[in-house]
Design a protein around this motif. Structure first.
Motif, PDB file in Angstrom:
ATOM      1  N   GLN A  51       0.838  -1.201   0.000  1.00  0.00           N
ATOM      2  CA  GLN A  51       0.000   0.000   0.000  1.00  0.00           C
ATOM      3  C   GLN A  51       0.873   1.250   0.000  1.00  0.00           C
ATOM      4  O   GLN A  51       0.559   2.239  -0.687  1.00  0.00           O
ATOM      5  N   MET A  52       1.969   1.230   0.749  1.00  0.00           N
ATOM      6  CA  MET A  52       2.899   2.353   0.735  1.00  0.00           C
ATOM      7  C   MET A  52       3.456   2.576  -0.670  1.00  0.00           C
ATOM      8  O   MET A  52       3.561   3.715  -1.142  1.00  0.00           O
ATOM      9  N   LEU A  53       3.801   1.497  -1.366  1.00  0.00           N
ATOM     10  CA  LEU A  53       4.318   1.602  -2.727  1.00  0.00           C
ATOM     11  C   LEU A  53       3.258   2.179  -3.659  1.00  0.00           C
ATOM     12  O   LEU A  53       3.552   3.030  -4.512  1.00  0.00           O
ATOM     13  N   SER A  54       2.033   1.729  -3.505  1.00  0.00           N
ATOM     14  CA  SER A  54       0.948   2.223  -4.349  1.00  0.00           C
ATOM     15  C   SER A  54       0.764   3.725  -4.167  1.00  0.00           C
ATOM     16  O   SER A  54       0.608   4.478  -5.139  1.00  0.00           O
ATOM     17  N   ILE A  55       0.801   4.191  -2.923  1.00  0.00           N
ATOM     18  CA  ILE A  55       0.659   5.615  -2.654  1.00  0.00           C
ATOM     19  C   ILE A  55       1.895   6.373  -3.139  1.00  0.00           C
ATOM     20  O   ILE A  55       1.791   7.464  -3.728  1.00  0.00           O
ATOM     21  N   ALA A  56       3.078   5.798  -2.935  1.00  0.00           N
ATOM     22  CA  ALA A  56       4.314   6.453  -3.370  1.00  0.00           C
ATOM     23  C   ALA A  56       4.328   6.655  -4.880  1.00  0.00           C
ATOM     24  O   ALA A  56       4.842   7.668  -5.372  1.00  0.00           O
ATOM     25  N   ARG A  57       3.771   5.719  -5.615  1.00  0.00           N
ATOM     26  CA  ARG A  57       3.730   5.879  -7.078  1.00  0.00           C
ATOM     27  C   ARG A  57       2.878   7.084  -7.474  1.00  0.00           C
ATOM     28  O   ARG A  57       3.183   7.766  -8.461  1.00  0.00           O
ATOM     29  N   ALA A  58       1.815   7.335  -6.715  1.00  0.00           N
ATOM     30  CA  ALA A  58       0.992   8.513  -7.001  1.00  0.00           C
ATOM     31  C   ALA A  58       1.686   9.801  -6.583  1.00  0.00           C
ATOM     32  O   ALA A  58       1.302  10.883  -7.040  1.00  0.00           O
ATOM     33  N   MET A  59       2.715   9.695  -5.719  1.00  0.00           N
ATOM     34  CA  MET A  59       3.430  10.860  -5.218  1.00  0.00           C
ATOM     35  C   MET A  59       4.753  11.090  -5.943  1.00  0.00           C
ATOM     36  O   MET A  59       5.437  12.081  -5.667  1.00  0.00           O
ATOM     37  N   VAL A  60       5.133  10.189  -6.863  1.00  0.00           N
ATOM     38  CA  VAL A  60       6.467  10.247  -7.463  1.00  0.00           C
ATOM     39  C   VAL A  60       6.658  11.523  -8.271  1.00  0.00           C
ATOM     40  O   VAL A  60       7.778  11.994  -8.461  1.00  0.00           O
ATOM     41  N   GLU A  61       5.569  12.113  -8.721  1.00  0.00           N
ATOM     42  CA  GLU A  61       5.582  13.412  -9.377  1.00  0.00           C
ATOM     43  C   GLU A  61       4.549  14.308  -8.708  1.00  0.00           C
ATOM     44  O   GLU A  61       3.569  13.805  -8.153  1.00  0.00           O
ATOM     45  N   PRO A  62       4.743  15.614  -8.758  1.00  0.00           N
ATOM     46  CA  PRO A  62       3.697  16.501  -8.232  1.00  0.00           C
ATOM     47  C   PRO A  62       2.393  16.303  -9.010  1.00  0.00           C
ATOM     48  O   PRO A  62       2.389  16.251 -10.239  1.00  0.00           O
ATOM     49  N   ARG A  63       1.304  16.130  -8.293  1.00  0.00           N
ATOM     50  CA  ARG A  63      -0.023  15.979  -8.907  1.00  0.00           C
ATOM     51  C   ARG A  63      -0.935  17.074  -8.372  1.00  0.00           C
ATOM     52  O   ARG A  63      -0.851  17.441  -7.200  1.00  0.00           O
ATOM     53  N   ARG A  64      -1.819  17.554  -9.220  1.00  0.00           N
ATOM     54  CA  ARG A  64      -2.796  18.533  -8.738  1.00  0.00           C
ATOM     55  C   ARG A  64      -3.875  17.849  -7.913  1.00  0.00           C
ATOM     56  O   ARG A  64      -4.415  18.429  -6.969  1.00  0.00           O
ATOM     57  N   LEU A  65      -4.195  16.605  -8.280  1.00  0.00           N
ATOM     58  CA  LEU A  65      -5.268  15.867  -7.615  1.00  0.00           C
ATOM     59  C   LEU A  65      -4.856  14.408  -7.498  1.00  0.00           C
ATOM     60  O   LEU A  65      -4.328  13.826  -8.454  1.00  0.00           O
ATOM     61  N   VAL A  66      -5.072  13.824  -6.328  1.00  0.00           N
ATOM     62  CA  VAL A  66      -4.829  12.393  -6.122  1.00  0.00           C
ATOM     63  C   VAL A  66      -6.118  11.754  -5.610  1.00  0.00           C
ATOM     64  O   VAL A  66      -6.708  12.234  -4.633  1.00  0.00           O
ATOM     65  N   LEU A  67      -6.550  10.696  -6.282  1.00  0.00           N
ATOM     66  CA  LEU A  67      -7.707   9.910  -5.870  1.00  0.00           C
ATOM     67  C   LEU A  67      -7.188   8.660  -5.160  1.00  0.00           C
ATOM     68  O   LEU A  67      -6.383   7.922  -5.719  1.00  0.00           O
TER      69      LEU A  67
END
Length: 241
Positions: free
Chosen positions: A142-158
């Protein structure tokens, strides 16, 4: 009032013969974490998947930063700056932790400064960097899954139920990571069943029932009103501390 970053208006989604979303109206203000709550089967996951274009809306609109997402394919939606953490994590078990992260980075290039920040939040990812992701525990995946969404700046994360099935200590680590992500002014829409996590992180809240949003407001107000919790969710947040 400023225009919300994400707005759903009259959103309907059919999956086969089933009419799942039945007129969802939802606003997600920029820079806030909005919790999407509701009983199982209320339509929360379908809402996230419809935003990402994984399910196609049959009516209504999805507007992101003034752009209509309805005609766009999922990769095009992601390129607008929207990250997605699915309920099933979506980790590639046969690839290393590093390879999973590279796949999530634009152009396959990892920014070392951002990576060091992610490692400070999830030290286990650094330890297992060169090992197959299938070797990770459920919490580490789960940490890896969230980290992948954080690997670049995103305006919105679901984010769909990040605490599901995890031990309390891991949930605490996720709460700290999400609080850090909030400090970057990233807008987050999160589905969650752990109400301690919802109360700790939520700025705004929307409650779904039977394919519609039946309540929206501030998370602190819902957390303080046990009668409202019982009416909307069939339980008290105070019982889940």
């Amino acid at each position: 009032m400023a225009e919300p970053l994400l707005r759903l208006a009259g959103l309907h989604t059919h999956i086969g013969q089933y009419h799942i979303l039945q007129g969802v109206d939802l606003v997600v203000p920029e820079g806030e974490l909005t919790m999407l709550l509701g009983r199982n089967g209320a339509g929360k996951t379908t809402t996230l998947r419809t935003i990402m274009g994984l399910w196609r809306a049959s009516a209504g609109s999805v507007s992101f930063a003034g752009s209509d997402l309805a005609p766009l394919a999922t990769p095009e939606i992601a390129r607008l700056g929207i990250g997605y953490v699915p309920e099933n994590m979506g980790v590639f078990a046969g690839l290393t932790v590093r390879e999973n992260m590279v796949l999530a980075a634009r152009g396959g290039e990892l920014d070392q400064g951002r990576l060091d920040w992610i490692f400070s939040l999830f030290p286990a990812l650094a330890r297992f960097w060169s090992l197959p992701a299938g070797n990770l525990s459920g919490g580490q995946k789960q940490m890896l899954s969230i980290a992948r969404a954080m690997v670049e700046p995103r305006r919105l994360v679901l984010i769909d139920e990040p605490s599901k099935g995890l031990a309390p200590a891991i949930v605490d680590a996720l709460i700290e990571a999400m609080q850090e992500l909030k400090r970057t002014a990233t807008t987050i829409l999160m589905v969650e069943q752990n109400f301690r996590m919802a109360q700790a992180l939520g700025d705004g809240v929307a409650v779904m029932d039977d394919g519609r949003v039946v309540h929206s407001g501030r998370m602190a107000e819902l957390a303080a009103d046990q009668a409202l919790q019982g009416r909307l969710l069939g339980l008290s947040l105070g019982a889940h501390q």
